[in-house]
Design a protein around this motif. Structure first.
Motif, PDB file in Angstrom:
ATOM      1  N   THR A  88       0.828  -1.406  -0.003  1.00 16.72           N
ATOM      2  CA  THR A  88      -0.071  -0.020  -0.100  1.00 16.72           C
ATOM      3  C   THR A  88       0.834   1.173  -0.135  1.00 16.72           C
ATOM      4  O   THR A  88       0.522   2.068  -0.718  1.00 16.72           O
ATOM      5  CB  THR A  88      -0.951  -0.015   1.128  1.00 16.72           C
ATOM      6  N   GLN A  89       1.686   1.233   0.884  1.00 13.34           N
ATOM      7  CA  GLN A  89       2.878   2.315   1.041  1.00 13.34           C
ATOM      8  C   GLN A  89       4.146   1.994   0.597  1.00 13.34           C
ATOM      9  O   GLN A  89       4.707   1.117   1.628  1.00 13.34           O
ATOM     10  CB  GLN A  89       2.593   3.002   2.554  1.00 13.34           C
ATOM     11  N   LEU A  90       4.762   2.480  -0.273  1.00 12.40           N
ATOM     12  CA  LEU A  90       6.030   1.931  -1.041  1.00 12.40           C
ATOM     13  C   LEU A  90       7.245   2.225   0.030  1.00 12.40           C
ATOM     14  O   LEU A  90       8.278   1.642   0.031  1.00 12.40           O
ATOM     15  CB  LEU A  90       6.298   2.656  -2.397  1.00 12.40           C
ATOM     16  N   SER A  91       7.130   3.330   0.714  1.00 17.07           N
ATOM     17  CA  SER A  91       8.238   3.696   1.824  1.00 17.07           C
ATOM     18  C   SER A  91       8.296   2.654   3.010  1.00 17.07           C
ATOM     19  O   SER A  91       9.289   2.787   3.755  1.00 17.07           O
ATOM     20  CB  SER A  91       7.942   5.153   2.053  1.00 17.07           C
ATOM     21  N   GLN A  92       7.088   2.298   3.192  1.00 17.96           N
ATOM     22  CA  GLN A  92       6.925   1.306   4.436  1.00 17.96           C
ATOM     23  C   GLN A  92       6.187   0.044   4.088  1.00 17.96           C
ATOM     24  O   GLN A  92       5.061   0.066   4.093  1.00 17.96           O
ATOM     25  CB  GLN A  92       6.200   1.999   5.529  1.00 17.96           C
ATOM     26  N   LEU A  93       7.370  -0.799   3.549  1.00 11.88           N
ATOM     27  CA  LEU A  93       6.515  -2.159   3.309  1.00 11.88           C
ATOM     28  C   LEU A  93       6.172  -3.091   4.409  1.00 11.88           C
ATOM     29  O   LEU A  93       7.087  -3.140   5.246  1.00 11.88           O
ATOM     30  CB  LEU A  93       7.461  -2.885   2.170  1.00 11.88           C
ATOM     31  N   GLY A  94       4.844  -3.498   4.421  1.00 15.68           N
ATOM     32  CA  GLY A  94       4.674  -4.106   5.794  1.00 15.68           C
ATOM     33  C   GLY A  94       4.748  -5.830   5.691  1.00 15.68           C
ATOM     34  O   GLY A  94       5.337  -6.215   4.426  1.00 15.68           O
ATOM     35  N   PRO A  95       4.432  -6.441   6.764  1.00 12.09           N
ATOM     36  CA  PRO A  95       4.684  -7.919   6.499  1.00 12.09           C
ATOM     37  C   PRO A  95       3.799  -8.722   5.575  1.00 12.09           C
ATOM     38  O   PRO A  95       4.220  -9.671   5.090  1.00 12.09           O
ATOM     39  CB  PRO A  95       4.121  -8.234   7.945  1.00 12.09           C
ATOM     40  N   GLU A  96       2.772  -7.962   4.858  1.00 14.60           N
ATOM     41  CA  GLU A  96       1.930  -8.555   3.964  1.00 14.60           C
ATOM     42  C   GLU A  96       2.640  -8.605   2.543  1.00 14.60           C
ATOM     43  O   GLU A  96       2.223  -9.369   1.610  1.00 14.60           O
ATOM     44  CB  GLU A  96       0.600  -7.898   4.030  1.00 14.60           C
ATOM     45  N   VAL A  97       3.735  -7.970   2.480  1.00 18.15           N
ATOM     46  CA  VAL A  97       4.287  -7.469   1.047  1.00 18.15           C
ATOM     47  C   VAL A  97       5.110  -8.814   0.667  1.00 18.15           C
ATOM     48  O   VAL A  97       5.897  -9.095   1.592  1.00 18.15           O
ATOM     49  CB  VAL A  97       5.067  -6.321   1.287  1.00 18.15           C
ATOM     50  N   GLN A  98       5.130  -9.102  -0.523  1.00 15.85           N
ATOM     51  CA  GLN A  98       6.076 -10.333  -1.133  1.00 15.85           C
ATOM     52  C   GLN A  98       6.655  -9.573  -2.157  1.00 15.85           C
ATOM     53  O   GLN A  98       6.255  -8.794  -3.051  1.00 15.85           O
ATOM     54  CB  GLN A  98       5.212 -11.372  -1.721  1.00 15.85           C
ATOM     55  N   VAL A  99       7.964  -9.929  -2.213  1.00 15.70           N
ATOM     56  CA  VAL A  99       9.125  -9.256  -3.155  1.00 15.70           C
ATOM     57  C   VAL A  99       9.477 -10.539  -4.055  1.00 15.70           C
ATOM     58  O   VAL A  99      10.002 -11.389  -3.501  1.00 15.70           O
ATOM     59  CB  VAL A  99      10.118  -8.541  -2.609  1.00 15.70           C
ATOM     60  N   ARG A 100       9.399 -10.147  -5.460  1.00 14.96           N
ATOM     61  CA  ARG A 100       9.729 -11.306  -6.542  1.00 14.96           C
ATOM     62  C   ARG A 100      10.808 -10.673  -7.426  1.00 14.96           C
ATOM     63  O   ARG A 100      10.690  -9.567  -7.828  1.00 14.96           O
ATOM     64  CB  ARG A 100       8.616 -12.120  -7.130  1.00 14.96           C
ATOM     65  N   GLY A 101      11.629 -11.655  -8.053  1.00 11.91           N
ATOM     66  CA  GLY A 101      12.300 -11.121  -9.181  1.00 11.91           C
ATOM     67  C   GLY A 101      11.771 -11.450 -10.422  1.00 11.91           C
ATOM     68  O   GLY A 101      10.542 -12.010 -10.474  1.00 11.91           O
ATOM     69  N   ILE A 102      12.213 -11.254 -11.599  1.00  9.88           N
ATOM     70  CA  ILE A 102      11.556 -11.385 -12.727  1.00  9.88           C
ATOM     71  C   ILE A 102      12.418 -12.536 -13.449  1.00  9.88           C
ATOM     72  O   ILE A 102      13.700 -12.542 -13.737  1.00  9.88           O
ATOM     73  CB  ILE A 102      11.513 -10.228 -13.670  1.00  9.88           C
ATOM     74  N   LYS A 103      11.857 -13.512 -13.848  1.00  5.32           N
ATOM     75  CA  LYS A 103      12.450 -14.554 -14.392  1.00  5.32           C
ATOM     76  C   LYS A 103      12.341 -14.423 -15.958  1.00  5.32           C
ATOM     77  O   LYS A 103      13.492 -14.619 -16.812  1.00  5.32           O
ATOM     78  CB  LYS A 103      11.921 -16.225 -14.198  1.00  5.32           C
ATOM     79  N   GLN A 104      11.232 -14.038 -16.620  1.00  9.68           N
ATOM     80  CA  GLN A 104      11.134 -13.801 -17.985  1.00  9.68           C
ATOM     81  C   GLN A 104      10.129 -12.614 -18.229  1.00  9.68           C
ATOM     82  O   GLN A 104       9.028 -12.503 -17.493  1.00  9.68           O
ATOM     83  CB  GLN A 104      10.536 -14.974 -18.802  1.00  9.68           C
ATOM     84  N   LEU A 105      10.597 -11.927 -19.179  1.00 11.46           N
ATOM     85  CA  LEU A 105       9.153 -10.862 -19.828  1.00 11.46           C
ATOM     86  C   LEU A 105       9.036 -11.194 -21.189  1.00 11.46           C
ATOM     87  O   LEU A 105      10.066 -11.375 -21.912  1.00 11.46           O
ATOM     88  CB  LEU A 105       9.774  -9.729 -19.472  1.00 11.46           C
ATOM     89  N   ILE A 106       7.823 -11.385 -21.653  1.00 13.63           N
ATOM     90  CA  ILE A 106       7.505 -11.540 -22.984  1.00 13.63           C
ATOM     91  C   ILE A 106       6.714 -10.593 -23.421  1.00 13.63           C
ATOM     92  O   ILE A 106       5.655  -9.961 -23.048  1.00 13.63           O
ATOM     93  CB  ILE A 106       6.910 -12.800 -23.218  1.00 13.63           C
ATOM     94  N   VAL A 107       7.023  -9.449 -24.563  1.00 19.32           N
ATOM     95  CA  VAL A 107       6.495  -8.514 -25.124  1.00 19.32           C
ATOM     96  C   VAL A 107       5.744  -9.012 -26.259  1.00 19.32           C
ATOM     97  O   VAL A 107       6.370  -9.664 -27.090  1.00 19.32           O
ATOM     98  CB  VAL A 107       7.581  -7.194 -25.318  1.00 19.32           C
ATOM     99  N   HIS A 108       4.398  -8.450 -26.544  1.00 17.37           N
ATOM    100  CA  HIS A 108       3.888  -8.565 -27.802  1.00 17.37           C
ATOM    101  C   HIS A 108       4.685  -8.408 -28.891  1.00 17.37           C
ATOM    102  O   HIS A 108       5.374  -7.676 -29.112  1.00 17.37           O
ATOM    103  CB  HIS A 108       2.562  -7.998 -27.487  1.00 17.37           C
ATOM    104  N   GLU A 109       4.523  -9.696 -29.816  1.00 21.10           N
ATOM    105  CA  GLU A 109       5.520  -9.549 -30.869  1.00 21.10           C
ATOM    106  C   GLU A 109       5.339  -8.525 -31.870  1.00 21.10           C
ATOM    107  O   GLU A 109       6.053  -8.100 -32.771  1.00 21.10           O
ATOM    108  CB  GLU A 109       5.323 -10.863 -31.611  1.00 21.10           C
ATOM    109  N   LEU A 110       4.002  -7.927 -31.737  1.00 24.66           N
ATOM    110  CA  LEU A 110       3.573  -6.921 -32.661  1.00 24.66           C
ATOM    111  C   LEU A 110       3.794  -5.450 -31.934  1.00 24.66           C
ATOM    112  O   LEU A 110       3.057  -4.381 -32.685  1.00 24.66           O
ATOM    113  CB  LEU A 110       2.255  -6.931 -33.217  1.00 24.66           C
ATOM    114  N   TYR A 111       4.213  -5.305 -30.826  1.00 27.81           N
ATOM    115  CA  TYR A 111       4.109  -4.178 -30.077  1.00 27.81           C
ATOM    116  C   TYR A 111       4.988  -2.877 -30.831  1.00 27.81           C
ATOM    117  O   TYR A 111       6.272  -3.308 -31.235  1.00 27.81           O
ATOM    118  CB  TYR A 111       4.873  -4.465 -28.881  1.00 27.81           C
ATOM    119  N   THR A 112       4.519  -1.757 -30.822  1.00 28.50           N
ATOM    120  CA  THR A 112       5.281  -0.786 -31.659  1.00 28.50           C
ATOM    121  C   THR A 112       5.180   0.536 -30.401  1.00 28.50           C
ATOM    122  O   THR A 112       4.057   0.890 -30.212  1.00 28.50           O
ATOM    123  CB  THR A 112       4.844  -0.208 -32.918  1.00 28.50           C
TER     124      THR A 112
END
Length: 312
Positions: free
Chosen positions: A72-96
């Protein structure tokens, strides 16, 4: 979304209609929202989204991003927050990036996320939902609350605003966005302006409550607009319904039906041995909805067998 662009990023309102979401409200209102914070010098970019963020990143930046879920508040992340890294990002093949066409991408996280009161699965509509008839719609995000600044400051507390879907033909007319709106876009806001998404909100959700049930559909992701909160220039969103089949194809749940090239991951993390996440309390890993349906029908079959046995 900077005023000099068709830039990304619409903040959840310019000055009117702002409403901060407090921690006690988040689980009831936006359990689908998450943030992708990246520090660039003194600036922090924060594009926030549900399950399919509208982001286009180059391979050299993606490893620096972390997905912050349940905040909810980015400067104070509570115990309910989960943080993950990015394994893969797929952009639409026709994006411009010139016309912002096909402005949608999918993220695969480096490990599963646990569902909770603050974190829930997103409901993405298929072709059977009449999206245009939904009237109770909201945008949310941590983006700029003042589009007049060259380097606007992002919000620290998650903001929300109610908006209305605007007929795409009106939005594409000569006094609005003449010819710039695609069939896979949605427009939402107010004809007179005043409430809008803005710079830093790109990829965030446009969510509408179902007309007959007590849940929300994520019908769009914030894409672009001219300035913020201007009259006859509402926020432009990517329709998740339009890309429903594309999403299923990328998840391996639907066979590809076109001759388009297979989209290549913009970034794939090196294979590493990741620690096995531990269970916490009564929260389980977010299951795919199909699993829930299978469980339901299995229980239904068991019930029918019991009823048959009683009749016999």
């Amino acid at each position: 979304m900077p005023s000099q662009a068709p830039g990304h990023g619409s903040s959840t309102a310019q000055k009117a209609g702002l409403m901060p979401l407090l921690p006690s409200m988040l689980g009831q209102s936006y359990p689908l929202q998450h943030c992708l914070p990246l520090s660039l010098g003194k600036q922090q970019a924060c594009g926030c989204a549900p399950s399919e963020p509208s982001l286009h990143l180059t391979s050299r930046y993606v490893p620096m991003w972390r997905v912050v879920i349940g905040a909810t508040q980015l400067s104070q992340l509570g115990p309910e927050v989960q943080v993950r890294g990015i394994k893969q990002l797929i952009v639409h093949e026709l994006y411009t990036n010139i016309s912002e066409g096909n402005d949608i991408a999918l993220l695969e996280l480096d490990r599963p996320v646990q569902c909770s009161d603050y974190i829930q699965l997103a409901c993405v509509p298929d072709a059977s939902l009449a999206v245009s008839q939904l009237t109770d719609c909201y945008i949310s995000g941590w983006g700029s609350m003042d589009a007049r600044c060259e380097f606007p400051k992002a919000a620290d507390i998650l903001q929300e605003a109610r908006v209305y879907l605007i007929d795409i033909n009106i939005c594409n007319s000569s006094r609005w966005y003449p010819g710039d709106i695609f069939s896979h876009n949605l427009c939402a806001g107010y004809p007179q302006g005043g409430i809008d998404s803005c710079q830093g909100d790109s990829g965030g959700p446009l969510a509408c409550k179902d007309n007959n049930a007590d849940y929300f559909w994520v019908v769009g992701v914030t894409s672009w607009g001219k300035g913020c909160a201007r009259a006859q220039q509402p926020g432009v969103y990517t329709s998740t319904q339009h890309f429903y089949d594309w999403i299923l194809v990328q998840l391996g749940l639907h066979p590809a039906t076109t001759a388009n090239p297979t989209p290549q991951p913009v970034f794939t993390s090196p294979p590493t041995q990741r620690p096995r996440p531990t269970q916490s309390g009564t929260m389980g890993y977010c299951p795919f909805p199909l699993q829930k349906l299978v469980e339901f029908f299995n229980l239904l079959q068991d019930l029918l067998q019991v009823l048959k046995g009683k009749k016999a």
